[in-house]
Design a protein around this motif. Structure first.
Motif, PDB file in Angstrom:
ATOM      1  N   GLU A   1       0.823  -1.206   0.000  1.00  0.00           N
ATOM      2  CA  GLU A   1       0.000   0.000   0.000  1.00  0.00           C
ATOM      3  C   GLU A   1       0.852   1.248   0.000  1.00  0.00           C
ATOM      4  O   GLU A   1       0.449   2.277  -0.519  1.00  0.00           O
ATOM      5  N   LEU A   2       2.029   1.146   0.591  1.00  0.00           N
ATOM      6  CA  LEU A   2       2.869   2.336   0.645  1.00  0.00           C
ATOM      7  C   LEU A   2       3.434   2.668  -0.716  1.00  0.00           C
ATOM      8  O   LEU A   2       3.427   3.823  -1.141  1.00  0.00           O
TER       9      LEU A   2
ATOM     10  N   ILE B   1      10.092   8.396  10.039  1.00  0.00           N
ATOM     11  CA  ILE B   1       9.262   7.721   9.048  1.00  0.00           C
ATOM     12  C   ILE B   1       9.935   6.433   8.601  1.00  0.00           C
ATOM     13  O   ILE B   1       9.274   5.440   8.298  1.00  0.00           O
TER      14      ILE B   1
ATOM     15  N   TRP C   1       7.478  15.478   4.896  1.00  0.00           N
ATOM     16  CA  TRP C   1       6.759  14.220   5.012  1.00  0.00           C
ATOM     17  C   TRP C   1       6.460  13.664   3.624  1.00  0.00           C
ATOM     18  O   TRP C   1       6.643  12.486   3.350  1.00  0.00           O
TER      19      TRP C   1
ATOM     20  N   THR D   1       7.776  10.143   1.553  1.00  0.00           N
ATOM     21  CA  THR D   1       6.803   9.134   1.177  1.00  0.00           C
ATOM     22  C   THR D   1       6.817   8.799  -0.302  1.00  0.00           C
ATOM     23  O   THR D   1       6.709   7.639  -0.679  1.00  0.00           O
TER      24      THR D   1
ATOM     25  N   PHE E   1      -8.457  10.746   7.781  1.00  0.00           N
ATOM     26  CA  PHE E   1      -7.016  10.475   7.687  1.00  0.00           C
ATOM     27  C   PHE E   1      -6.508   9.810   8.958  1.00  0.00           C
ATOM     28  O   PHE E   1      -5.799   8.813   8.928  1.00  0.00           O
TER      29      PHE E   1
ATOM     30  N   VAL F   1      -4.729   6.157   9.681  1.00  0.00           N
ATOM     31  CA  VAL F   1      -3.456   5.977  10.407  1.00  0.00           C
ATOM     32  C   VAL F   1      -3.637   4.947  11.508  1.00  0.00           C
ATOM     33  O   VAL F   1      -2.807   4.055  11.702  1.00  0.00           O
TER      34      VAL F   1
ATOM     35  N   HIS G   1      -3.711   1.416  10.239  1.00  0.00           N
ATOM     36  CA  HIS G   1      -2.383   0.889   9.902  1.00  0.00           C
ATOM     37  C   HIS G   1      -1.625   0.491  11.149  1.00  0.00           C
ATOM     38  O   HIS G   1      -0.922  -0.509  11.179  1.00  0.00           O
ATOM     39  N   LEU G   2      -1.798   1.287  12.217  1.00  0.00           N
ATOM     40  CA  LEU G   2      -1.106   0.951  13.448  1.00  0.00           C
ATOM     41  C   LEU G   2      -1.631  -0.347  14.025  1.00  0.00           C
ATOM     42  O   LEU G   2      -0.880  -1.174  14.529  1.00  0.00           O
TER      43      LEU G   2
ATOM     44  N   GLY H   1      -0.574   6.383   1.185  1.00  0.00           N
ATOM     45  CA  GLY H   1       0.857   6.346   1.482  1.00  0.00           C
ATOM     46  C   GLY H   1       1.208   7.274   2.628  1.00  0.00           C
ATOM     47  O   GLY H   1       1.979   6.932   3.517  1.00  0.00           O
ATOM     48  N   MET H   2       0.594   8.474   2.625  1.00  0.00           N
ATOM     49  CA  MET H   2       0.917   9.408   3.694  1.00  0.00           C
ATOM     50  C   MET H   2       0.349   8.942   5.018  1.00  0.00           C
ATOM     51  O   MET H   2       0.919   9.209   6.076  1.00  0.00           O
ATOM     52  N   ALA H   3      -0.775   8.216   4.969  1.00  0.00           N
ATOM     53  CA  ALA H   3      -1.295   7.682   6.233  1.00  0.00           C
ATOM     54  C   ALA H   3      -0.329   6.655   6.811  1.00  0.00           C
ATOM     55  O   ALA H   3      -0.093   6.618   8.022  1.00  0.00           O
ATOM     56  N   ILE H   4       0.261   5.833   5.938  1.00  0.00           N
ATOM     57  CA  ILE H   4       1.205   4.838   6.449  1.00  0.00           C
ATOM     58  C   ILE H   4       2.430   5.510   7.047  1.00  0.00           C
ATOM     59  O   ILE H   4       2.885   5.166   8.134  1.00  0.00           O
ATOM     60  N   THR H   5       2.984   6.494   6.337  1.00  0.00           N
ATOM     61  CA  THR H   5       4.172   7.129   6.895  1.00  0.00           C
ATOM     62  C   THR H   5       3.825   7.915   8.146  1.00  0.00           C
ATOM     63  O   THR H   5       4.640   8.009   9.068  1.00  0.00           O
ATOM     64  N   ALA H   6       2.607   8.464   8.212  1.00  0.00           N
ATOM     65  CA  ALA H   6       2.228   9.166   9.439  1.00  0.00           C
ATOM     66  C   ALA H   6       2.158   8.182  10.597  1.00  0.00           C
ATOM     67  O   ALA H   6       2.538   8.513  11.719  1.00  0.00           O
ATOM     68  N   SER H   7       1.703   6.939  10.305  1.00  0.00           N
ATOM     69  CA  SER H   7       1.632   5.973  11.393  1.00  0.00           C
ATOM     70  C   SER H   7       3.012   5.622  11.911  1.00  0.00           C
ATOM     71  O   SER H   7       3.170   5.199  13.050  1.00  0.00           O
TER      72      SER H   7
END
Lengths: 386, 394, 180
Positions: free
Chosen positions: A203-204, B56, B312, B316, B373, B377, B380-381, C20-26
């Protein structure tokens, strides 16, 4: 390099009577991108390449010649260095070649240990490959995530054999070390942790639109071209040819495991483009996890190594053995003359053929694409030059 | 600043000097103050970028030099200054040596119009936004000079790519600016800020859907102008080592990188001024000094948040290829920006003083997107649960 | 490119960048993976390595039998041993035991055939030094008599623990007779 092969700075007249030159650039042996020391002489018309001529030999260490000096047992650490990114499979290739020469049978637990080690090696190698591909395209984060997972695998293999990169785990007749206590539990725990991370990795970066646009429809290798140019492994499977040495010319205990062979489908572009090759590697990681789970669950009892003489003298003859290394079908050709030292060893690696096809593929690509092509063909310099 | 100079002259602090000399002294003083501020900000931005990137990437960035590594940039700067000054033998020496300074001039000149607070601006030109857009174009000349004079084909490629990129992306940026100018009627930076309010729904970002879209177009175009990923092809590390700056070492390369990091702040400042309400704070006290400080802090935080977002994004996203970059600009951003401008024109004709319902609705939309958003997140965590431990300082 | 493809491109771009940004934010709230070697680790890194770790070689001369199996096994000829049999006392005298660490590739082939585990890998990996000569480790300071393993258990209290450790090291290696 043959200077006649490169016509330097071909001048052409454009339609408006202006003169334009082709640039000859050198993507030299020291470069932050190419996977090891490779050199390309790129003849480019601005941003578009006309030809990219590979120049190899910067990492040649005469490994095949060294085999004639150190003997059969002593050559095992050198096989690690043939492809140090996934060293376990190289160990297996050499061990299988010597066992076939002398007719030695490896005990079942030894075969299971070999499969576990090789599949972990495949995971580690594919992680590095997809990470490096991402980094060459410009995404720096997936590389570090892949390396983080590779470090976990290195930890597991470190407690198995004591080293993290050049394992020297296998011996002629089996493996040098048995599975330590608690290994199976720790390995399964790693797999439980790792499989969701493949989805997160996808997904990334794998489904990222910019990434897809960079790789889709770039350097399309058709079925016929892949077979004609002798590509193997994920490169061949990315072009739609379902061929895997573990299934089509099985060795060791692979017939006992159930796994699928992922093939490129042209999902985001044409069949056989760079994205297909990349996704085949991602899917192969999932298949390796399946094999590992089955192998770890079914490890039999018994010795892991057969009795082999300290001074190993196989009967005279020659043998050609193939293993499915991470980069494809790796062939080991050993000629023995009956003495304690081999007469000739030759290793056929997948990256060598992939280097050859780059010159053909690079016509009409952009310079930014050249890096993507090298990365998705998973070329590592030690395999090319040995 | 002109008022301050006049005030000082009138009050006699600089009496005895002719007016022009007094002006020059005041200008030099402010330039000196700003230069220090910029160097500090650019340096700390470089440290923050490395720490943000590292988190990151599941690792720890520089954390040894000074508490949490905050003076890492100072150590890097001193190291760069002490390095050998290499000028390639076949390079065009005057151009090679002058290129970093040209880029610095272009970058530094933009700071004259950055509004830190009410009255805290070096020069409130009534064409402020236009001036900034024009002056930052000098950076292109600097990069081109660097690429050409290095006598290195890879550097030349990098310089040309950069020139094409920056020049192309000026257009969507300018059109997006026009979308906002329709609402304010003035190009002056302070005027634009004063036309907004302190509350989020009074910002131009949430004024109507057209300025909302314009914000994203503007941000993307400015990222491209600042050579930031996903548009950092001119400095593509894996291909061109450092692109146009390959042959530079020591102090000269430091200047280029300072320009890049400082440019991040200009991006943040421009976006904040145009879309996020600038330094507007509610009137807490009557004390002008305290208000001024509050305004400065607000402006700084808002623009630095956008700098953080740019970092950021850089961590990414992968890089866009040159032809895709051009097609993104000309086939996607420019038409969408034009259509957007038309829409904004119609909106301004229909609602000359804005529409509070639309503002609140857009603000609600923004809140919903933010909540969605954060829920992504969290999911994903949850999926990667075993390693989650909150540890901001490690 | 039709309007449908155009809109799809925009939609996919925004969607995938968002994810993608949600994953990196996590990742901001996840623990970093770095081990801050050498001074900010909980225990010394050398102590956290597994017993099989193939670090820098070490030789316990007290239990070296002078059989030269390691010298023969080394593929890179980095072990040089001078062992002569004293004609009068019929004992092996070790005059020289040099390991050139600059050549050693840490393969472990030398420690496998050692009968007592005298030559073994240690978890030590910090061997960097300023001179190439210091990388040649000379284990024999003065000629010593080689070890002769006794028929039963080792009784000498100085040698017994060393021999026990050596045999434990050898136990890690798999042998054809293992039936575990």
């Amino acid at each position: 390099m043959n200077a006649d092969a490169i016509d330097l700075d071909v001048r052409r007249e454009t339609s408006r009577g202006l003169e334009t030159e082709e640039m000859t650039l050198n993507m030299g042996p020291q470069h932050p991108s190419t996977h090891g020391v490779l050199r390309f002489v790129v003849k480019a018309d601005g941003e578009v390449m006309r030809r990219a001529i590979p120049d190899i030999g910067y990492l040649h260490r005469s490994i095949e010649k060294i085999a004639e000096k150190v003997g059969y047992h002593g050559f095992m650490p050198y096989t690690d260095r043939v492809d140090y990114v996934s060293a376990m499979q190289c160990n297996q290739g050499w061990a299988m070649a010597c066992e076939k020469l002398a007719g030695i049978e490896v005990p079942r637990k030894g075969e299971y240990c070999r499969v576990i080690a090789c599949e972990f090696g495949r995971l580690a190698s594919h992680l590095l490959s997809v990470g490096a591909t991402g980094m060459d395209i410009g995404a720096v984060t997936p590389f570090t995530h892949a390396i983080r997972e590779r470090e976990y695998i290195n930890d597991i293999l470190e407690e198995l054999c004591g080293a993290r990169l050049t394992f020297n785990y296998m011996r002629i007749g089996g493996c040098a070390w048995d599975l330590p206590p608690g290994f199976v539990g720790r390995a399964v725990k790693f797999l439980d942790r790792f499989e969701p991370l493949i989805d997160e990795y996808n997904e990334l970066i794998s489904f990222n639109k910019i990434y897809v646009e960079r790789l889709a429809n770039v350097a399309v290798v058709s079925r016929e071209m892949a077979i004609a140019w002798n590509l193997v492994g994920p490169n061949l499977r990315g072009s739609g040819v379902k061929y895997d040495v573990r299934k089509d010319a099985p060795y060791s205990v692979y017939p006992e495991f159930e796994f699928d062979v992922p093939v490129g489908t042209g999902e985001r572009g044409t069949l056989g483009d760079s994205y297909d090759r990349y996704m085949v590697r991602m899917r192969e990681m999932e298949e390796s996890c399946k094999i590992l789970r089955q192998a770890l669950a079914g490890v039999p009892e018994g010795p892991v190594v057969a009795k082999v003489a300290r001074m190993f003298k196989p009967p005279a003859g020659e043998v050609y053995v193939r293993v499915e290394a991470s980069r494809g079908d790796m062939g080991w050709f050993v000629v023995s003359d009956g003495s304690a030292f081999p007469y000739r060893v030759h290793i056929r690696t997948g990256s060598f053929a992939a280097m050859a096809i780059i010159e053909e593929l690079s016509k009409g690509l952009m310079i930014a694409d050249l890096v993507a092509v090298i990365a998705t063909l998973d070329i590592v310099a030690p395999e090319v030059d040995r | 600043m002109q008022q301050l100079a006049d005030y000082l002259l009138a009050e006699g602090f600089l009496s005895g000097l002719p007016k022009s000399v007094g002006y020059v002294l005041v200008v030099a003083f402010f330039a000196f103050v700003l230069l220090n501020f910029i160097m500090l900000v650019a340096g700390v931005t470089s440290w923050l970028e490395r720490r943000v990137w590292a988190r990151i990437q599941s690792r720890v960035g520089p954390n040894r030099v000074g508490p949490q590594g905050v003076i890492q940039w100072l150590a890097d700067g001193i190291k760069s200054v002490l390095k050998e000054d290499i000028v390639p033998e076949a390079a065009d020496k005057p151009l090679f040596k002058g290129a970093p300074y040209l880029a610095m001039i272009g970058f530094f000149g933009a700071w004259a119009c950055v509004p830190f607070g009410d009255g805290l601006i070096v020069a409130d030109l009534n064409v402020g936004v236009l001036y900034i857009t024009a002056v930052t174009g000098l950076v292109v000349v600097g990069i081109l000079m660097a690429g050409w004079s290095s006598n290195n084909k890879w550097a030349l490629l990098g310089g040309i790519r950069s020139a094409a990129q920056i020049v192309s992306y000026e257009i969507p940026a300018a059109i997006a600016i026009n979308t906002v100018i329709l609402l304010t009627g003035t190009l002056s930076m302070q005027g634009i800020i004063k036309a907004q309010g302190w509350a989020p729904w009074n910002w131009f970002l949430f004024d109507n859907p057209f300025t909302f879209v314009a914000f994203f177009i503007f941000f993307v175009a400015l990222l491209a102008e600042g050579n930031r990923t996903p548009f950092d092809l001119p400095e593509a590390e894996s291909e061109l080592v450092a692109g146009a700056f390959t042959e530079y070492s020591g102090l000269r390369s430091l200047l280029f990188f300072l320009v890049e990091w400082g440019n991040l702040y200009i991006i943040g400042a421009l976006c904040t001024t145009l879309f996020l309400g600038g330094w507007q704070v509610p009137a807490f006290t009557d004390n002008a000094f305290v208000q001024g400080v509050l305004q400065m802090i607000t402006f700084f935080l808002k623009s630095y948040f956008l700098v953080f977002v740019a970092m950021w994004i850089r961590a990414t996203l992968p890089r866009v290829r040159v032809d895709q970059l051009m097609s993104l600009c000309w086939k996607y951003l420019v038409p969408i920006a034009f259509v957007n401008l038309l829409g904004a024109m119609l909106w301004v004709v229909a609602f000359p003083h804005g529409n509070i319902v639309m503002r609140l609705a857009m603000f609600g939309f923004g809140v919903v997107v933010t909540i969605y958003f954060f829920s992504r997140v969290a999911s994903h965590l949850r999926r990667a649960r075993p390693e989650m431990t909150w540890n901001p300082i490690s | 490119m039709g309007l449908g493809a155009y809109v799809t491109n925009i939609r996919q771009t925004i969607g995938t960048i968002f994810e993608g940004m949600a994953i990196t934010a996590s990742h901001f709230v996840r623990k970093p993976f770095t081990i801050q070697y050498p001074d900010r680790t909980d225990i010394r890194v050398q102590d956290s390595l597994p017993f099989r770790y193939r670090g820098i070689l070490d030789v316990d001369l007290e239990i070296c039998t002078g059989c030269l199996a390691c010298e023969r096994a080394c593929p890179i000829d980095c072990i040089v041993i001078d062992a002569v049999k004293d004609k009068t006392t019929k004992e092996m005298i070790l005059k020289r035991f040099d390991i050139d660490l600059a050549k050693c590739m840490y393969c472990g082939l030398c420690s496998e055939p050692c009968p007592t585990g005298s030559i073994h890998h240690t978890p030590e990996f910090e061997g960097a030094d300023y001179s190439l000569e210091s990388l040649v480790r000379r284990y024999v300071k003065a000629p010593v008599v080689a070890y002769k393993p006794p028929k039963g258990a080792e009784t000498d209290p100085d040698v017994a623990p060393i021999l026990a450790r050596g045999l434990r090291y050898l136990d890690e290696f798999a042998s054809p007779g293992d039936a575990k």
